[in-house]
Design a protein around this motif. Structure first.
Motif, PDB file in Angstrom:
ATOM      1  N   PRO A 154       0.814  -1.220   0.000  1.00 17.67           N
ATOM      2  CA  PRO A 154       0.000   0.000   0.000  1.00 17.67           C
ATOM      3  C   PRO A 154       0.849   1.274   0.000  1.00 17.67           C
ATOM      4  N   VAL A 155       0.391   2.248  -0.777  1.00 18.19           N
ATOM      5  CA  VAL A 155       1.044   3.551  -0.853  1.00 18.19           C
ATOM      6  C   VAL A 155       0.085   4.615  -0.333  1.00 18.19           C
ATOM      7  N   LYS A 156       0.545   5.362   0.676  1.00 20.36           N
ATOM      8  CA  LYS A 156      -0.191   6.519   1.170  1.00 20.36           C
ATOM      9  C   LYS A 156       0.451   7.766   0.561  1.00 20.36           C
ATOM     10  N   VAL A 157      -0.361   8.708   0.151  1.00 21.00           N
ATOM     11  CA  VAL A 157       0.142   9.930  -0.475  1.00 21.00           C
ATOM     12  C   VAL A 157       0.045  11.081   0.520  1.00 21.00           C
ATOM     13  N   ILE A 158       1.194  11.648   0.874  1.00 25.21           N
ATOM     14  CA  ILE A 158       1.245  12.805   1.772  1.00 25.21           C
ATOM     15  C   ILE A 158       1.028  14.057   0.930  1.00 25.21           C
ATOM     16  N   VAL A 159      -0.044  14.792   1.231  1.00 25.43           N
ATOM     17  CA  VAL A 159      -0.423  15.932   0.384  1.00 25.43           C
ATOM     18  C   VAL A 159      -0.055  17.285   0.981  1.00 25.43           C
ATOM     19  N   GLU A 160       0.422  17.332   2.210  1.00 24.31           N
ATOM     20  CA  GLU A 160       0.731  18.591   2.897  1.00 24.31           C
ATOM     21  C   GLU A 160      -0.467  19.545   2.858  1.00 24.31           C
ATOM     22  N   ALA A 161      -1.574  19.087   3.406  1.00 25.95           N
ATOM     23  CA  ALA A 161      -2.817  19.859   3.404  1.00 25.95           C
ATOM     24  C   ALA A 161      -2.672  21.273   3.950  1.00 25.95           C
ATOM     25  N   PRO A 162      -1.843  21.533   4.979  1.00 22.19           N
ATOM     26  CA  PRO A 162      -1.746  22.904   5.482  1.00 22.19           C
ATOM     27  C   PRO A 162      -1.265  23.913   4.441  1.00 22.19           C
ATOM     28  N   LEU A 163      -0.611  23.433   3.394  1.00 17.47           N
ATOM     29  CA  LEU A 163      -0.094  24.334   2.362  1.00 17.47           C
ATOM     30  C   LEU A 163      -1.071  24.549   1.216  1.00 17.47           C
ATOM     31  N   LEU A 164      -2.211  23.858   1.222  1.00 18.88           N
ATOM     32  CA  LEU A 164      -3.098  23.833   0.064  1.00 18.88           C
ATOM     33  C   LEU A 164      -4.415  24.546   0.322  1.00 18.88           C
ATOM     34  N   SER A 165      -4.949  25.153  -0.733  1.00 20.03           N
ATOM     35  CA  SER A 165      -6.325  25.639  -0.697  1.00 20.03           C
ATOM     36  C   SER A 165      -7.262  24.434  -0.788  1.00 20.03           C
ATOM     37  N   ASP A 166      -8.544  24.664  -0.552  1.00 14.54           N
ATOM     38  CA  ASP A 166      -9.504  23.563  -0.675  1.00 14.54           C
ATOM     39  C   ASP A 166      -9.474  22.955  -2.068  1.00 14.54           C
ATOM     40  N   ALA A 167      -9.407  23.791  -3.084  1.00 16.91           N
ATOM     41  CA  ALA A 167      -9.395  23.295  -4.466  1.00 16.91           C
ATOM     42  C   ALA A 167      -8.132  22.483  -4.732  1.00 16.91           C
ATOM     43  N   GLU A 168      -7.003  22.958  -4.228  1.00 14.34           N
ATOM     44  CA  GLU A 168      -5.743  22.222  -4.408  1.00 14.34           C
ATOM     45  C   GLU A 168      -5.776  20.901  -3.653  1.00 14.34           C
ATOM     46  N   LEU A 169      -6.356  20.913  -2.465  1.00 16.85           N
ATOM     47  CA  LEU A 169      -6.464  19.678  -1.689  1.00 16.85           C
ATOM     48  C   LEU A 169      -7.324  18.659  -2.423  1.00 16.85           C
ATOM     49  N   ASP A 170      -8.422  19.107  -3.017  1.00 14.28           N
ATOM     50  CA  ASP A 170      -9.254  18.202  -3.807  1.00 14.28           C
ATOM     51  C   ASP A 170      -8.469  17.633  -4.982  1.00 14.28           C
ATOM     52  N   ARG A 171      -7.699  18.471  -5.659  1.00 10.38           N
ATOM     53  CA  ARG A 171      -6.921  17.992  -6.806  1.00 10.38           C
ATOM     54  C   ARG A 171      -5.851  16.997  -6.371  1.00 10.38           C
ATOM     55  N   ALA A 172      -5.235  17.239  -5.235  1.00 14.43           N
ATOM     56  CA  ALA A 172      -4.233  16.295  -4.723  1.00 14.43           C
ATOM     57  C   ALA A 172      -4.869  14.940  -4.439  1.00 14.43           C
ATOM     58  N   CYS A 173      -6.031  14.957  -3.803  1.00 11.91           N
ATOM     59  CA  CYS A 173      -6.716  13.698  -3.487  1.00 11.91           C
ATOM     60  C   CYS A 173      -7.192  13.000  -4.760  1.00 11.91           C
ATOM     61  N   GLU A 174      -7.673  13.762  -5.716  1.00 15.24           N
ATOM     62  CA  GLU A 174      -8.101  13.165  -6.980  1.00 15.24           C
ATOM     63  C   GLU A 174      -6.924  12.525  -7.706  1.00 15.24           C
ATOM     64  N   ALA A 175      -5.754  13.158  -7.649  1.00 11.95           N
ATOM     65  CA  ALA A 175      -4.565  12.565  -8.263  1.00 11.95           C
ATOM     66  C   ALA A 175      -4.209  11.254  -7.571  1.00 11.95           C
ATOM     67  N   ALA A 176      -4.333  11.209  -6.252  1.00 19.39           N
ATOM     68  CA  ALA A 176      -4.051   9.981  -5.510  1.00 19.39           C
ATOM     69  C   ALA A 176      -5.033   8.879  -5.869  1.00 19.39           C
ATOM     70  N   VAL A 177      -6.296   9.227  -6.011  1.00 20.82           N
ATOM     71  CA  VAL A 177      -7.306   8.248  -6.438  1.00 20.82           C
ATOM     72  C   VAL A 177      -6.957   7.696  -7.810  1.00 20.82           C
ATOM     73  N   ALA A 178      -6.657   8.592  -8.745  1.00 21.44           N
ATOM     74  CA  ALA A 178      -6.347   8.173 -10.117  1.00 21.44           C
ATOM     75  C   ALA A 178      -5.088   7.314 -10.172  1.00 21.44           C
ATOM     76  N   ALA A 179      -4.166   7.536  -9.236  1.00 21.29           N
ATOM     77  CA  ALA A 179      -2.923   6.758  -9.194  1.00 21.29           C
ATOM     78  C   ALA A 179      -3.095   5.418  -8.499  1.00 21.29           C
ATOM     79  N   ASP A 180      -4.303   5.150  -7.977  1.00 22.27           N
ATOM     80  CA  ASP A 180      -4.612   3.914  -7.266  1.00 22.27           C
ATOM     81  C   ASP A 180      -3.883   3.817  -5.924  1.00 22.27           C
ATOM     82  N   ALA A 181      -3.678   4.966  -5.280  1.00 24.46           N
ATOM     83  CA  ALA A 181      -3.105   4.968  -3.931  1.00 24.46           C
ATOM     84  C   ALA A 181      -4.103   4.371  -2.948  1.00 24.46           C
ATOM     85  N   ALA A 182      -3.578   3.861  -1.846  1.00 23.93           N
ATOM     86  CA  ALA A 182      -4.427   3.228  -0.835  1.00 23.93           C
ATOM     87  C   ALA A 182      -5.015   4.238   0.137  1.00 23.93           C
ATOM     88  N   MET A 183      -4.343   5.374   0.316  1.00 22.65           N
ATOM     89  CA  MET A 183      -4.708   6.301   1.378  1.00 22.65           C
ATOM     90  C   MET A 183      -4.092   7.664   1.077  1.00 22.65           C
TER      91      MET A 183
END
Length: 215
Positions: free
Chosen positions: A119-148
């Protein structure tokens, strides 16, 4: 949630520029004693794995800034898996994400996920991101088939928040990490949707949890 129920959700973490092999060993022994998991630097994996064959051990890739070349991060991931890691916490390239290069972030993460059978967890550094950027980071993780997805390395100001955890949980299971030091703080993250807690205070959190063995 009592101590035994909470323990498998805790990644007891020993990471930092001054972390020694002895500290990693001791952290893993604590995690094992309490029934938690451990997260340690990759350079100590082989030694620690040999001493803790049954412990779930995570390590980090591209830590702490995520700005290694993609091929380097892939090689680091493969080496960590071969050295005994059960899970990988990979720092996404926040600079590329904030610059709008979401495709590059997604492709890099997908290459890393495809390179290892763990399993690969993706660290997105949420404190540095806007809501829109956080959504895009999570969507990229989903598309990459990350576990978390994971809120933070813990090395930037801000740490985990219940708001970010709730938002991220709409996309993937969440590891809340950064500034979580007490049982109440851990439970607030779990109540917000976190499945895992990353913390250097794993022992303190579990000691603060109700213990049925003590009545």
């Amino acid at each position: 949630m009592d101590r035994a129920e909470l323990a498998p959700s805790i990644d007891h973490t020993v990471l930092g520029p001054g972390t020694t092999e002895r500290a990693a060993m001791d952290g893993c022994a604590e995690a094992d004693r309490y029934g938690a998991n451990a997260c340690i630097p990759p350079c100590y994996l082989e030694a620690v794995r040999g001493a803790n064959p049954d412990l779930t051990i995570a390590t980090v890739v591209g830590f702490p800034h995520g700005q290694h070349a993609p091929a380097v991060k892939c090689e680091e991931a493969v080496r960590a898996w071969r050295a005994g890691a059960d899970e990988l916490d990979v720092v996404c390239n926040v600079g590329r994400l904030r610059a709008g290069e979401t495709d590059a972030v997604r492709e890099e993460l997908a290459e890393i996920v495809a390179a290892v059978p763990i399993p690969v967890k993706v660290i997105v550094e949420a404190p540095l991101l806007s809501d829109a950027e956080l959504d895009r980071a999570c969507e990229a993780a989903v598309a990459a088939d990350a576990a978390m997805v994971k809120t933070s390395t813990g090395f930037v100001d801000g740490g985990a928040t219940v708001e970010d955890v709730g938002r991220m949980a709409e996309h993937l299971p969440v590891k809340a990490s950064g500034g979580i030091g007490t049982y109440d703080e851990a439970m607030a993250m779990i109540d917000a949707g976190a499945d895992r807690i990353g913390t250097s205070s794993g022992v303190a959190i579990l000691e603060g949890a109700p213990d049925p063995a003590n009545g």
